[in-house]
Design an enzyme around this catalytic site. Sequence first.
Site, PDB file in Angstrom:
ATOM      1  N   TYR A  21       3.673  83.706  53.327  1.00 34.95           N
ATOM      2  CA  TYR A  21       4.281  84.724  52.772  1.00 34.95           C
ATOM      3  C   TYR A  21       6.296  83.605  51.681  1.00 34.95           C
ATOM      4  CZ  TYR A  21       8.465  87.564  52.771  1.00 34.95           C
ATOM      5  OH  TYR A  21       9.539  88.450  52.318  1.00 34.95           O
ATOM      6  N   GLU A  43      12.552  96.279  55.544  1.00 34.31           N
ATOM      7  CA  GLU A  43      13.611  95.002  55.747  1.00 34.31           C
ATOM      8  C   GLU A  43      14.223  96.196  56.792  1.00 34.31           C
ATOM      9  OE1 GLU A  43      14.059  92.129  55.737  1.00 34.31           O
ATOM     10  OE2 GLU A  43      13.208  91.508  53.594  1.00 34.31           O
ATOM     11  N   TRP A  51      10.663  88.870  61.056  1.00 32.65           N
ATOM     12  CA  TRP A  51      10.560  89.054  60.304  1.00 32.65           C
ATOM     13  C   TRP A  51       9.067  88.431  60.371  1.00 32.65           C
ATOM     14  CZ3 TRP A  51      10.413  92.650  56.883  1.00 32.65           C
ATOM     15  CH2 TRP A  51       9.435  92.399  55.639  1.00 32.65           C
TER      16      TRP A  51
END
Length: 187
Positions: A21, A43, A51
Site C-alpha cells: 500500500y 478513512e 489503517w
Amino acid sequence: MNNVVLPRCSWVGPDSLYRDYHDAEWGVPQHDSRMLWEMLMLEGFQAGLSWITILRKREGFRAAFASFDPDKVAAFGPDDVERLMADPGIVRARAKIEATIRGAQIYCSMRDAGEDFAAYVWSFAPGGPIIGDGQTFPTQTPLSEAISKDLKKRGFKFVGPTIVYAWMQAIGMVDDHAAHCFRRAGA
C-alpha cells in the site's frame, strides 16, 4: 529478485499488505472521483481503528458496498444496513455504514448538479500536491480543518480534520513521506 531493502516511512513496518500500500498507493495523487470518494469513506471507517485493519478488510468493504459504486450505495435501504451489520468482512458500525450510504447520496447529488468530486477535492490544492518537510508529520492542518468544515456543511459524516488529513495523505494531496523514504517526491 534482489534483496535490497528500500528505505520507507517508519509507519510501514513488516506487513507486506502495508508495504505494498505504501509503495504503490499512499501519497500518489488520485484524480478519479469514485476512488477519491471510496477512500474518504474508508478513512471514515478507520476512525478509532488502525489503517491496517481497514486495508485487511478493503476487499470485504468493496464486496459489501457494491465496489463503492455511488449510485448503488446511494440506493441502499434499511435491509442493506442490517445486511452490512451482519457482515464480518467489514467494520460493523451502524453510524459509519449509514454515513457511507449518505455519503453516496451526497456524491451523486454533487455529480447530478454538475460538480465533479475530483475537481471539488483538488480545488483545495490548486497548485497540486503539498510537499511536507519529511521531518514533522501533523495529524491535522488548517487546510484539513477547512476541507472538513466544507464536507460537513455538505452533510458528510466521519470527516473531522484528522480523518481528512489522513485522507489527504492517502490520496496524494499531501506528500508526507519521510525525508529518507524512497517514495518521497524528488527522491
